[in-house]
Each structure stands twice: as C-alpha cells, then as structure tokens.
Design a protein around this motif. Sequence first.
Motif, PDB file in Angstrom:
ATOM      1  N   ASP A  21      -5.683   3.759  -0.763  1.00 26.47           N
ATOM      2  CA  ASP A  21      -5.094   4.861  -1.509  1.00 26.47           C
ATOM      3  C   ASP A  21      -4.011   5.518  -0.679  1.00 26.47           C
ATOM      4  O   ASP A  21      -4.094   5.586   0.550  1.00 26.47           O
ATOM      5  CB  ASP A  21      -6.144   5.920  -1.840  1.00 26.47           C
ATOM      6  CG  ASP A  21      -7.268   5.366  -2.691  1.00 26.47           C
ATOM      7  OD1 ASP A  21      -7.038   4.379  -3.395  1.00 26.47           O
ATOM      8  OD2 ASP A  21      -8.365   5.948  -2.624  1.00 26.47           O
ATOM      9  N   CYS A  22      -3.009   6.077  -1.342  1.00 25.02           N
ATOM     10  CA  CYS A  22      -1.955   6.800  -0.656  1.00 25.02           C
ATOM     11  C   CYS A  22      -2.488   8.169  -0.213  1.00 25.02           C
ATOM     12  O   CYS A  22      -3.048   8.894  -1.038  1.00 25.02           O
ATOM     13  CB  CYS A  22      -0.759   6.985  -1.596  1.00 25.02           C
ATOM     14  SG  CYS A  22       0.560   7.985  -0.887  1.00 25.02           S
ATOM     15  N   PRO A  23      -2.333   8.541   1.062  1.00 25.00           N
ATOM     16  CA  PRO A  23      -2.838   9.840   1.507  1.00 25.00           C
ATOM     17  C   PRO A  23      -2.040  11.021   0.941  1.00 25.00           C
ATOM     18  O   PRO A  23      -2.538  12.140   0.917  1.00 25.00           O
ATOM     19  CB  PRO A  23      -2.711   9.782   3.034  1.00 25.00           C
ATOM     20  CG  PRO A  23      -1.729   8.722   3.310  1.00 25.00           C
ATOM     21  CD  PRO A  23      -1.776   7.759   2.158  1.00 25.00           C
ATOM     22  N   ARG A  24      -0.834  10.782   0.465  1.00 21.41           N
ATOM     23  CA  ARG A  24      -0.021  11.881  -0.076  1.00 21.41           C
ATOM     24  C   ARG A  24      -0.310  12.130  -1.556  1.00 21.41           C
ATOM     25  O   ARG A  24      -0.602  13.249  -1.953  1.00 21.41           O
ATOM     26  CB  ARG A  24       1.461  11.595   0.103  1.00 21.41           C
ATOM     27  CG  ARG A  24       2.350  12.727  -0.447  1.00 21.41           C
ATOM     28  CD  ARG A  24       3.812  12.374  -0.521  1.00 21.41           C
ATOM     29  NE  ARG A  24       4.407  12.256   0.796  1.00 21.41           N
ATOM     30  CZ  ARG A  24       5.594  11.674   1.012  1.00 21.41           C
ATOM     31  NH1 ARG A  24       6.286  11.172   0.007  1.00 21.41           N
ATOM     32  NH2 ARG A  24       6.079  11.598   2.218  1.00 21.41           N
ATOM     33  N   GLY A  26      -2.389   9.932  -3.627  1.00 22.93           N
ATOM     34  CA  GLY A  26      -3.654   9.386  -4.106  1.00 22.93           C
ATOM     35  C   GLY A  26      -3.530   8.132  -4.946  1.00 22.93           C
ATOM     36  O   GLY A  26      -4.537   7.611  -5.411  1.00 22.93           O
ATOM     37  N   ALA A  27      -2.310   7.633  -5.158  1.00 27.97           N
ATOM     38  CA  ALA A  27      -2.126   6.423  -5.968  1.00 27.97           C
ATOM     39  C   ALA A  27      -2.718   5.207  -5.262  1.00 27.97           C
ATOM     40  O   ALA A  27      -2.782   5.152  -4.041  1.00 27.97           O
ATOM     41  CB  ALA A  27      -0.642   6.191  -6.243  1.00 27.97           C
ATOM     42  N   GLU A  28      -3.160   4.245  -6.048  1.00 30.31           N
ATOM     43  CA  GLU A  28      -3.734   3.016  -5.491  1.00 30.31           C
ATOM     44  C   GLU A  28      -2.728   1.876  -5.527  1.00 30.31           C
ATOM     45  O   GLU A  28      -3.111   0.715  -5.513  1.00 30.31           O
ATOM     46  CB  GLU A  28      -4.989   2.637  -6.275  1.00 30.31           C
ATOM     47  CG  GLU A  28      -6.101   3.643  -6.147  1.00 30.31           C
ATOM     48  CD  GLU A  28      -7.319   3.253  -6.956  1.00 30.31           C
ATOM     49  OE1 GLU A  28      -7.303   2.193  -7.588  1.00 30.31           O
ATOM     50  OE2 GLU A  28      -8.271   4.028  -6.951  1.00 30.31           O
ATOM     51  N   GLU A  29      -1.460   2.196  -5.569  1.00 38.12           N
ATOM     52  CA  GLU A  29      -0.413   1.168  -5.650  1.00 38.12           C
ATOM     53  C   GLU A  29       0.294   1.025  -4.304  1.00 38.12           C
ATOM     54  O   GLU A  29       1.440   1.434  -4.143  1.00 38.12           O
ATOM     55  CB  GLU A  29       0.591   1.527  -6.735  1.00 38.12           C
ATOM     56  CG  GLU A  29       0.019   1.483  -8.118  1.00 38.12           C
ATOM     57  CD  GLU A  29       1.079   1.715  -9.170  1.00 38.12           C
ATOM     58  OE1 GLU A  29       2.139   1.078  -9.074  1.00 38.12           O
ATOM     59  OE2 GLU A  29       0.841   2.545 -10.041  1.00 38.12           O
ATOM     60  N   CYS A  47       3.689   3.232  -0.547  1.00 37.49           N
ATOM     61  CA  CYS A  47       3.142   3.648  -1.832  1.00 37.49           C
ATOM     62  C   CYS A  47       4.246   3.453  -2.869  1.00 37.49           C
ATOM     63  O   CYS A  47       5.389   3.864  -2.657  1.00 37.49           O
ATOM     64  CB  CYS A  47       2.716   5.117  -1.777  1.00 37.49           C
ATOM     65  SG  CYS A  47       2.221   5.759  -3.393  1.00 37.49           S
ATOM     66  N   GLN A  48       3.915   2.812  -3.983  1.00 38.78           N
ATOM     67  CA  GLN A  48       4.921   2.537  -5.004  1.00 38.78           C
ATOM     68  C   GLN A  48       5.162   3.737  -5.922  1.00 38.78           C
ATOM     69  O   GLN A  48       6.102   3.733  -6.708  1.00 38.78           O
ATOM     70  CB  GLN A  48       4.505   1.320  -5.825  1.00 38.78           C
ATOM     71  CG  GLN A  48       4.351   0.071  -4.980  1.00 38.78           C
ATOM     72  CD  GLN A  48       5.629  -0.283  -4.231  1.00 38.78           C
ATOM     73  OE1 GLN A  48       6.610  -0.676  -4.861  1.00 38.78           O
ATOM     74  NE2 GLN A  48       5.632  -0.125  -2.913  1.00 38.78           N
ATOM     75  N   GLN A  49       4.351   4.781  -5.796  1.00 35.22           N
ATOM     76  CA  GLN A  49       4.543   5.987  -6.607  1.00 35.22           C
ATOM     77  C   GLN A  49       5.442   6.994  -5.895  1.00 35.22           C
ATOM     78  O   GLN A  49       6.425   7.455  -6.445  1.00 35.22           O
ATOM     79  CB  GLN A  49       3.189   6.644  -6.910  1.00 35.22           C
ATOM     80  CG  GLN A  49       2.334   5.848  -7.860  1.00 35.22           C
ATOM     81  CD  GLN A  49       2.936   5.802  -9.251  1.00 35.22           C
ATOM     82  OE1 GLN A  49       3.449   6.802  -9.740  1.00 35.22           O
ATOM     83  NE2 GLN A  49       2.884   4.641  -9.881  1.00 35.22           N
ATOM     84  N   CYS A  50       5.102   7.344  -4.642  1.00 36.44           N
ATOM     85  CA  CYS A  50       5.853   8.390  -3.930  1.00 36.44           C
ATOM     86  C   CYS A  50       6.705   7.828  -2.786  1.00 36.44           C
ATOM     87  O   CYS A  50       7.410   8.578  -2.116  1.00 36.44           O
ATOM     88  CB  CYS A  50       4.909   9.460  -3.401  1.00 36.44           C
ATOM     89  SG  CYS A  50       3.824   8.921  -2.065  1.00 36.44           S
ATOM     90  N   LEU A  51       6.630   6.510  -2.523  1.00 35.03           N
ATOM     91  CA  LEU A  51       7.406   5.801  -1.500  1.00 35.03           C
ATOM     92  C   LEU A  51       7.078   6.230  -0.070  1.00 35.03           C
ATOM     93  O   LEU A  51       7.881   6.040   0.843  1.00 35.03           O
ATOM     94  CB  LEU A  51       8.913   5.931  -1.763  1.00 35.03           C
ATOM     95  CG  LEU A  51       9.368   5.336  -3.095  1.00 35.03           C
ATOM     96  CD1 LEU A  51      10.873   5.538  -3.264  1.00 35.03           C
ATOM     97  CD2 LEU A  51       9.025   3.853  -3.170  1.00 35.03           C
ATOM     98  N   LEU A  52       5.896   6.798   0.153  1.00 37.14           N
ATOM     99  CA  LEU A  52       5.455   7.114   1.508  1.00 37.14           C
ATOM    100  C   LEU A  52       5.231   5.814   2.271  1.00 37.14           C
ATOM    101  O   LEU A  52       4.584   4.897   1.769  1.00 37.14           O
ATOM    102  CB  LEU A  52       4.151   7.919   1.475  1.00 37.14           C
ATOM    103  CG  LEU A  52       3.511   8.189   2.836  1.00 37.14           C
ATOM    104  CD1 LEU A  52       4.382   9.182   3.625  1.00 37.14           C
ATOM    105  CD2 LEU A  52       2.109   8.735   2.664  1.00 37.14           C
TER     106      LEU A  52
END
Length: 72
Positions: A21-24, A26-29, A47-52
């Motif tokens: 999961d993305c720590p920023r 929470g997305a699983e992408e 992360c494919q949602q927030c690009l972290l």
Amino acid sequence: MTEEHDTPPTPVLERIPVHGDCPRCGAEELRRYPVVSEGGWFEVVKCQQCLLSLDRSPWSRLGPIQLLTDLL
C-alpha cells in the motif's frame, strides 16, 4: 492516390505490479518500472495514484540497451 504504410507497433513500458500500500494515499496500485532522469537510469517503485516514489535504485547505464561487453 494513397499509399498504405504499415506503422510499427508502439513501444509499451511494462509496469510490474508490486504488492503493498502507498503510505501517503493508501492506494494499492504500486508499480516497478525504469525511468531516466538527470542521474541516469533508475528502477523505481511508484504509487500510480499520487506518484509517490517508494524506491529508487540505479539501473542499467544505457537503460533498455545492452551492449555485448556488458554481458561478459
């Protein structure tokens, strides 16, 4: 008069799924793929949602191009 040309296939960058999961956001992408920046080629996990960026490690010096001398 028109000529039909076969267009070469468009190159596609494979983004390998990574478990977690993305720590920023929470997305699983999460995906692993190579990128090039001012320091050369790197393999990143983003992360494919927030690009972290979760991981960034040096990759091949010429990216997807491999020289025969590199294989020796």
